[in-house]
Motif scaffolding. Sequence first.
Motif, PDB file in Angstrom:
ATOM      1  N   GLY A  46       0.784  -1.224   0.000  1.00  0.00           N
ATOM      2  CA  GLY A  46       0.000   0.000   0.000  1.00  0.00           C
ATOM      3  C   GLY A  46       0.816   1.274   0.000  1.00  0.00           C
ATOM      4  N   GLU A  47       2.153   1.179  -0.088  1.00  0.00           N
ATOM      5  CA  GLU A  47       3.001   2.363  -0.042  1.00  0.00           C
ATOM      6  C   GLU A  47       3.826   2.494  -1.324  1.00  0.00           C
ATOM      7  N   TYR A  48       3.977   3.724  -1.780  1.00  0.00           N
ATOM      8  CA  TYR A  48       4.898   4.026  -2.873  1.00  0.00           C
ATOM      9  C   TYR A  48       6.315   4.189  -2.315  1.00  0.00           C
ATOM     10  N   LEU A  49       7.303   3.883  -3.147  1.00  0.00           N
ATOM     11  CA  LEU A  49       8.682   4.138  -2.755  1.00  0.00           C
ATOM     12  C   LEU A  49       8.894   5.650  -2.654  1.00  0.00           C
ATOM     13  N   ASP A  50       9.457   6.083  -1.550  1.00  0.00           N
ATOM     14  CA  ASP A  50       9.689   7.500  -1.304  1.00  0.00           C
ATOM     15  C   ASP A  50      11.186   7.791  -1.402  1.00  0.00           C
ATOM     16  N   LEU A  51      11.600   8.476  -2.474  1.00  0.00           N
ATOM     17  CA  LEU A  51      13.010   8.806  -2.679  1.00  0.00           C
ATOM     18  C   LEU A  51      13.312  10.261  -2.330  1.00  0.00           C
ATOM     19  N   SER A  52      12.460  10.877  -1.530  1.00  0.00           N
ATOM     20  CA  SER A  52      12.675  12.283  -1.182  1.00  0.00           C
ATOM     21  C   SER A  52      13.946  12.490  -0.363  1.00  0.00           C
ATOM     22  N   GLY A  53      14.423  11.454   0.283  1.00  0.00           N
ATOM     23  CA  GLY A  53      15.656  11.557   1.061  1.00  0.00           C
ATOM     24  C   GLY A  53      16.902  11.333   0.243  1.00  0.00           C
ATOM     25  N   VAL A  54      16.745  11.107  -1.056  1.00  0.00           N
ATOM     26  CA  VAL A  54      17.875  10.870  -1.960  1.00  0.00           C
ATOM     27  C   VAL A  54      17.990  12.061  -2.903  1.00  0.00           C
ATOM     28  N   PRO A  55      19.144  12.719  -2.988  1.00  0.00           N
ATOM     29  CA  PRO A  55      19.265  13.888  -3.870  1.00  0.00           C
ATOM     30  C   PRO A  55      19.147  13.490  -5.341  1.00  0.00           C
ATOM     31  N   THR A  56      18.714  14.439  -6.154  1.00  0.00           N
ATOM     32  CA  THR A  56      18.691  14.239  -7.598  1.00  0.00           C
ATOM     33  C   THR A  56      20.038  14.685  -8.154  1.00  0.00           C
ATOM     34  N   TYR A  57      20.781  13.760  -8.685  1.00  0.00           N
ATOM     35  CA  TYR A  57      22.098  14.078  -9.223  1.00  0.00           C
ATOM     36  C   TYR A  57      21.958  14.651 -10.636  1.00  0.00           C
ATOM     37  N   ASP A  58      22.981  15.386 -11.063  1.00  0.00           N
ATOM     38  CA  ASP A  58      22.925  16.070 -12.359  1.00  0.00           C
ATOM     39  C   ASP A  58      22.612  15.113 -13.502  1.00  0.00           C
TER      40      ASP A  58
END
Length: 573
Positions: free
Chosen positions: A182-194
């Motif tokens: 019931g949960e989506y993977l949350d990548l908000s704690g991982v920076p977006t690299y160039d």
Amino acid sequence: MGRGLFILFMKTKLAIYQVFTRTFGNRILTRKEYGTIAENGVGKMNDLDRTVLQQIQGLGITHVWYTGVIRHATCTDYSLFGIPQQNPHVVKGRAGSPYAITDYYDIDPDIATNVDKRMEEFENLVFRTHAEGLKVLIDFVPNHVARQYKSIAKPEGVEDLGQGDDTGKHFDMQNNFYYCPGEYLDLSGVPTYDYATGAETYMEFPAKCTGNDRFDSHPQQNDWYETIKLNYGIDYCDAGGRSFHYDPIPSTWKKMTDILLYWAGKGIDGFRCDMAEMVPCEFWAYAIRAVKAHYPEVIFIAEVYNPELYRMYIHSGFDYLYDKVGMYDCVRGVICGERAAVSITSEWQKIDDIRNHMLYFLENHDEQRIASDFFAGEPRKAIPGMLVTALLYQNPVMVYAGQEFGERGMDKEGFSGCDGRSTIFDYWTVESVYKGFWNKKQLTNETKSLLLTYQRILKICNNEVAAREGQSYDLMYVNVQSDKFNSHRQFAFLRKAEDEVLLIVANFSKDKKYIGVTIPSHAFEFLGLSTGNVVMTDLLSGDSLSATLEPNKQVEMEVDGYYGRVYKFMIKK
């Protein structure tokens, strides 16, 4: 070639050479930070031709560990070849980690000259390696896979990992993965690299649990966020703590054993098993027994960092284990002047009953380069450490490509950053390897001398019966109080087989020292040494030394700084 083949037919002390295949053969010197494969180039399996393999074998090597040959997540698009494209938000670096496997049955396309014939090229590499008297090791990554794992190369009738999983359960013993229902993977704690800027958002529902035993849907930057944990029948989040479910045999056990059998069938000679301690011993006993029933000569090397688990994993069937937190950490400390040389004694004593199962090394892809500013800053400082790790016992020793040329590992490659390591995430050329194999005219006299020293030490491992299979005798306990021996900066031991004896002295000091090494009466009794005059020959320099062997008397010698002596002499029968 003949000498190498001869060695492999007798008792062999393993001397392993780790090759990071993607960077090893690369000769493009652009080396742009975060560069693409088109900008920075990439090494190929075909770069390891007969000439290169002969040079490796000539170093005194018996086994080559080809790191990163199985297909793993990358930002490079191979969709024209029918290979699924990976989302860069779940890839570390443009090239990607070789430990985020996307297809256990496939070869990584980066290292193929002809992508459509990548498996054939690997099979040819195995054949060439064997033809030069060397054996082949590859990685087996059992604990985790890439988030977008999907096999396109699995044999007919093989069920893919995750196929048939009940994704509505966090844990089921027959699921291959763990889920956050019931949960989506949350990548908000991982920076977006160039390199991922502008890429489509990665969506995963339900979220799969992360490879470093993170069982929620919120991996962070320092987690192995690009991987998902494999389920071997352990419920890590049971109400009463973790619980074990091995009957009936979990699906993952069977699928992963089939993968091992597949690669053993390709003619490889052994597996280096990544993070083996994160996978239960019960699986290893099951899988190793199954593989060795068909391929009894295949060896298994475990990456295990908890000494309390060493014996358990050996009992499960592993031939060899990393000795990282023991011997590596100790010898590194001695090289850097942070620990006394005599502390090496206590490290081997802790695992004396399993000492021949321990793999010694001073470099690998995880550790910092000796010559880096983060370690010793000077490659020659490692020579006394190499004498100890290569010659103390019969157990295997390993070197990492470039170590013999003094690779500094101080490049700022991209995702890897400047950390004293050679990148495993970026497209790059390792300068020392490039010069050492493809542009030797650029090698300095200092580098050539270092290479020759490594070659002499590694060749002693199998050319000398005393080093290959002889008894060992640590001389430190009787030399600690000597005024002619500094137990903080020198280490001494004996090796003996038949009528041949090696007296090995390592000098971790930068200065030349005049040393007196006491050989106690117990050593004469234990090894069966005889008294009298002998002529010793140093296998490193060719120098001769006349000495009188008597119990509790000293053998005096001169030893250069950051160097040592390997004196060979014969005893009277």
